[in-house]
Design a protein around this motif. Structure first.
Motif, PDB file in Angstrom:
ATOM      1  N   VAL A  29       0.940  -1.108   0.001  1.00 53.67           N
ATOM      2  CA  VAL A  29       0.015  -0.073  -0.003  1.00 53.67           C
ATOM      3  C   VAL A  29       0.971   1.384   0.010  1.00 53.67           C
ATOM      4  O   VAL A  29       0.681   2.324  -0.827  1.00 53.67           O
ATOM      5  N   ASN A  30       1.847   1.343   0.661  1.00 52.51           N
ATOM      6  CA  ASN A  30       2.854   2.360   0.811  1.00 52.51           C
ATOM      7  C   ASN A  30       3.587   2.921  -0.490  1.00 52.51           C
ATOM      8  O   ASN A  30       4.020   3.914  -0.659  1.00 52.51           O
ATOM      9  N   ARG A  31       3.356   1.988  -1.394  1.00 48.12           N
ATOM     10  CA  ARG A  31       3.769   2.206  -2.674  1.00 48.12           C
ATOM     11  C   ARG A  31       3.139   3.439  -3.439  1.00 48.12           C
ATOM     12  O   ARG A  31       3.325   4.265  -4.150  1.00 48.12           O
ATOM     13  N   PHE A  32       1.673   3.136  -3.104  1.00 48.50           N
ATOM     14  CA  PHE A  32       0.641   4.024  -3.754  1.00 48.50           C
ATOM     15  C   PHE A  32       0.184   5.072  -2.918  1.00 48.50           C
ATOM     16  O   PHE A  32      -0.757   6.037  -3.424  1.00 48.50           O
ATOM     17  N   VAL A  33       0.359   5.004  -1.642  1.00 46.58           N
ATOM     18  CA  VAL A  33      -0.276   5.927  -0.650  1.00 46.58           C
ATOM     19  C   VAL A  33       0.774   6.664  -0.066  1.00 46.58           C
ATOM     20  O   VAL A  33       1.874   6.213   0.682  1.00 46.58           O
ATOM     21  N   ALA A  34       0.800   7.998   0.236  1.00 46.88           N
ATOM     22  CA  ALA A  34       1.945   8.918   0.917  1.00 46.88           C
ATOM     23  C   ALA A  34       2.117   8.471   2.252  1.00 46.88           C
ATOM     24  O   ALA A  34       3.100   8.862   2.888  1.00 46.88           O
ATOM     25  N   GLY A  35       0.934   8.107   2.826  1.00 46.07           N
ATOM     26  CA  GLY A  35       1.193   7.940   4.417  1.00 46.07           C
ATOM     27  C   GLY A  35      -0.273   8.079   5.162  1.00 46.07           C
ATOM     28  O   GLY A  35      -1.352   8.351   4.186  1.00 46.07           O
ATOM     29  N   GLU A  36      -0.367   7.851   6.380  1.00 44.73           N
ATOM     30  CA  GLU A  36      -1.724   8.016   6.908  1.00 44.73           C
ATOM     31  C   GLU A  36      -2.123   9.410   7.534  1.00 44.73           C
ATOM     32  O   GLU A  36      -3.247   9.584   7.704  1.00 44.73           O
ATOM     33  N   GLN A  37      -1.098  10.300   7.749  1.00 48.01           N
ATOM     34  CA  GLN A  37      -1.478  11.642   8.350  1.00 48.01           C
ATOM     35  C   GLN A  37      -1.144  12.600   7.582  1.00 48.01           C
ATOM     36  O   GLN A  37      -0.479  12.594   6.432  1.00 48.01           O
ATOM     37  N   LEU A  38      -1.880  13.797   8.056  1.00 56.36           N
ATOM     38  CA  LEU A  38      -1.696  15.197   7.401  1.00 56.36           C
ATOM     39  C   LEU A  38      -0.294  15.403   7.208  1.00 56.36           C
ATOM     40  O   LEU A  38       0.248  15.968   6.114  1.00 56.36           O
ATOM     41  N   ASP A  39       0.707  15.305   8.032  1.00 50.41           N
ATOM     42  CA  ASP A  39       2.095  15.771   7.994  1.00 50.41           C
ATOM     43  C   ASP A  39       2.625  14.954   6.782  1.00 50.41           C
ATOM     44  O   ASP A  39       3.616  15.554   5.956  1.00 50.41           O
ATOM     45  N   ASP A  40       2.333  13.471   6.818  1.00 53.72           N
ATOM     46  CA  ASP A  40       2.776  12.787   5.472  1.00 53.72           C
ATOM     47  C   ASP A  40       2.288  13.435   4.096  1.00 53.72           C
ATOM     48  O   ASP A  40       3.369  13.408   3.288  1.00 53.72           O
ATOM     49  N   ALA A  41       1.095  13.836   4.149  1.00 55.11           N
ATOM     50  CA  ALA A  41       0.586  14.394   2.730  1.00 55.11           C
ATOM     51  C   ALA A  41       1.360  16.001   2.419  1.00 55.11           C
ATOM     52  O   ALA A  41       2.106  15.937   1.377  1.00 55.11           O
ATOM     53  N   VAL A  42       1.699  16.495   3.427  1.00 57.40           N
ATOM     54  CA  VAL A  42       2.419  17.984   3.250  1.00 57.40           C
ATOM     55  C   VAL A  42       3.846  17.487   2.973  1.00 57.40           C
ATOM     56  O   VAL A  42       4.372  18.124   2.255  1.00 57.40           O
ATOM     57  N   GLY A  43       4.488  16.581   3.559  1.00 51.19           N
ATOM     58  CA  GLY A  43       5.846  16.016   3.181  1.00 51.19           C
ATOM     59  C   GLY A  43       6.102  15.692   1.865  1.00 51.19           C
ATOM     60  O   GLY A  43       7.028  16.152   1.175  1.00 51.19           O
ATOM     61  N   ALA A  44       5.029  14.970   1.438  1.00 53.62           N
ATOM     62  CA  ALA A  44       4.940  14.487   0.174  1.00 53.62           C
ATOM     63  C   ALA A  44       4.918  15.855  -1.070  1.00 53.62           C
ATOM     64  O   ALA A  44       5.651  15.701  -1.838  1.00 53.62           O
ATOM     65  N   VAL A  45       4.134  16.543  -0.617  1.00 51.18           N
ATOM     66  CA  VAL A  45       4.004  17.914  -1.457  1.00 51.18           C
ATOM     67  C   VAL A  45       5.448  18.728  -1.658  1.00 51.18           C
ATOM     68  O   VAL A  45       6.005  19.138  -2.719  1.00 51.18           O
ATOM     69  N   GLN A  46       5.936  18.668  -0.503  1.00 45.22           N
ATOM     70  CA  GLN A  46       7.437  19.347  -0.378  1.00 45.22           C
ATOM     71  C   GLN A  46       8.327  18.679  -1.200  1.00 45.22           C
ATOM     72  O   GLN A  46       9.025  19.237  -2.096  1.00 45.22           O
ATOM     73  N   ASP A  47       8.364  17.560  -1.133  1.00 47.75           N
ATOM     74  CA  ASP A  47       9.388  16.425  -1.753  1.00 47.75           C
ATOM     75  C   ASP A  47       9.117  16.524  -3.222  1.00 47.75           C
ATOM     76  O   ASP A  47      10.138  17.050  -4.252  1.00 47.75           O
ATOM     77  N   LEU A  48       7.756  16.498  -3.854  1.00 49.32           N
ATOM     78  CA  LEU A  48       7.372  16.598  -5.294  1.00 49.32           C
ATOM     79  C   LEU A  48       7.735  18.090  -5.699  1.00 49.32           C
ATOM     80  O   LEU A  48       8.349  18.125  -6.753  1.00 49.32           O
TER      81      LEU A  48
END
Ligand code: FDA
Length: 308
Positions: A29-48
Motif C-alpha cells: 500500500v505504501n507504494r501507492f499511498v503517501a502515508g496516513e497523516q496530514l504531515d505525511d501529505a504535506v511532506g510529499a508535497v514538499q518532496d514533489l
C-alpha cells in the motif's frame, strides 16, 4: 480477467477485512499511498515540489454510509487547506475530492454533498488553491456535474473529471471545454455495465483520443490524467497542432506510478501534477490500482509468497 473481480472486491466489506489484515499488505500500500497523516501529505508535497512537480491531494475515503462520516471528511479537507495555507503550498498543491465521501450516496445526498463541499472549496480559495471533483461510478455523474456547475458560479477554477469509457463523455467534454474550465480526462476506473460504457480497452483508448481532441481544441484547461505513453505522445502532438503552450495544459499521474516518466516530462518543461492519496481508508483506491495493471497485482502477490 482478474480486473473485474478485483473491482468487485474493491466494494466488498468482507474482502476489505481480509486484505487489510494481511501482514504484507501495508508495504505494498505504501507504494501507492503517501502515508496516513496530514504531515505525511504535506511532506510529499514538499518532496514533489522540490522535484518540479505540482500535486493534487486526496484524503482517502469513499462510499460513506453515515452523515457524521461526511462531516469528518469535510473537516479533514478543511485541515488540509489550512495546512497548505500555513506552509504556503497552495499554489503548488490543489485538492481532489470524492463526493461519495461527502455524503452524495445518502438519502438527499446531492444537497448534503453540496453543503459539505462548499466550505472546502472556499477554504481552498483562501489558501490560494482549488478543488477538483473526482468522478466515481456512472450513477453519480449527473449529480457531480450539477454540483460542479453550482460551485463554479463563485469558484470557476473548480475542476471536473471525465472518464472516456462512458458513452456520454464526448458530449460532456463539449459542454466543459469552455474558458476557465479545468477538466481532467481519465479512462475510468470503475466496473461499468455495457449499457453505459465501452468494455473493450481499444474502444476506451479511441474514445480517450476523441475526448482529448475536444478538450485540446476547446477553450478550457485540459489535465491529462494517464500513464499511457501513447496518450502522452498524442497530447504533445495535439498541443502543437492546436498551438497550446506548455502552461496551457498539464499531465497528471498517480503517486508511485511511472515516476521516471513523471521526471522526464518535467525535464522537458511540461507541467506535471502528481495525485497523492493519504489517510487510513486506502482499501478501495488500492484495489482499483491492482485491478488496473497485472504488474501491480503481481507485485502484491510476490510479496505474499516471499513472506510465506
Ligand atoms: P492504462 O492502465 O490504460 O495503461 C496503458 C499503458 O500505460 C500500459 O499499457 C503501459 O504502457 C502504461 N502504464 C500504465 N500503468 C503503468 C505502470 N504502472 N508502469 C508502467 N507503465 C504503465 N479514474 C476515475 O474513474 N475517476 C477519477 O476521478 C480518476 N482520477 C485520476 C486522476 C489521475 C491523476 C490519474 C492518473 C488517474 C485517475 N483515474 C481516475 C484512474 C484512471 O481512470 C485509470 O484507471 C488509470 O489512470 C489507468 O489508466 P491509464 O490511462 O493510466 O493507462
Amino acid at each position: 480477467m482478474l480486473g473485474p473481480v478485483l473491482l468487485a472486491a474493491s466494494r466488498s466489506d468482507r474482502m476489505r477485512k481480509i486484505v487489510a489484515a494481511a501482514p504484507v499488505t501495508k508495504p505494498v500500500v505504501n507504494r501507492f499511498v503517501a502515508g496516513e497523516q496530514l504531515d505525511d501529505a504535506v511532506g510529499a508535497v514538499q518532496d514533489l515540489d522540490a522535484r518540479g512537480m505540482e500535486v493534487t491531494l486526496d484524503f482517502l475515503g469513499e462510499d460513506i454510509t453515515d452523515p457524521s462520516e461526511a462531516l469528518r471528511t469535510r473537516d479533514n479537507y478543511l485541515r488540509l487547506a489550512e495546512a497548505l495555507k500555513d506552509a504556503g503550498l497552495g499554489p503548488r498543491a490543489e485538492m481532489s475530492v470524492k463526493l461519495s465521501a461527502f455524503g452524495q450516496a445518502l438519502t438527499g445526498g446531492h444537497d448534503i454533498a453540496l453543503a459539505n463541499i462548499r466550505p472546502v472549496v472556499e477554504a481552498a480559495a483562501a489558501a490560494n488553491t482549488t478543488v477538483t471533483l473526482d468522478m466515481e461510478d456512472h450513477t453519480t455523474v449527473d449529480s457531480t456535474l450539477a454540483i460542479l456547475e453550482e460551485l463554479r458560479r463563485e469558484h470557476p477554477q473548480t475542476g471536473a473529471v471525465v472518464q472516456s469509457y462512458l458513452f456520454r463523455t464526448e458530449e460532456d467534454c463539449h459542454q466543459l471545454a469552455t474558458s476557465g474550465s479545468r477538466v481532467r480526462l481519465v479512462k475510468g476506473a470503475y466496473k461499468e455495465p455495457a449499457t453505459v460504457a465501452f468494455q473493450d480497452k481499444r474502444e476506451v483508448d479511441r474514445a480517450y483520443v476523441r475526448c482529448l481532441k475536444i478538450l485540446m481544441a476547446g477553450e478550457g484547461y485540459p489535465m491529462i490524467g494517464s500513464h499511457d505513453p501513447r496518450m502522452i505522445a498524442i497530447t504533445q502532438e495535439m498541443a502543437r497542432r492546436f498551438g497550446r503552450k506548455l502552461d496551457e495544459y498539464e499531465f497528471q499521474m498517480l503517486y508511485g506510478i511511472r515516476e521516471s516518466e513523471q521526471e522526464r516530462l518535467v525535464a522537458e518543461g511540461h507541467r506535471m501534477r502528481v495525485y497523492v492519496p493519504y489517510g487510513t481508508d486506502w482499501y478501495g483506491y488500492f484495489m482499483r490500482r491492482l485491478a488496473e495493471r497485472p504488474a501491480n497485482l503481481a507485485f502484491f502477490l510476490r510479496s505474499l509468497v516471499s513472506r510465506g
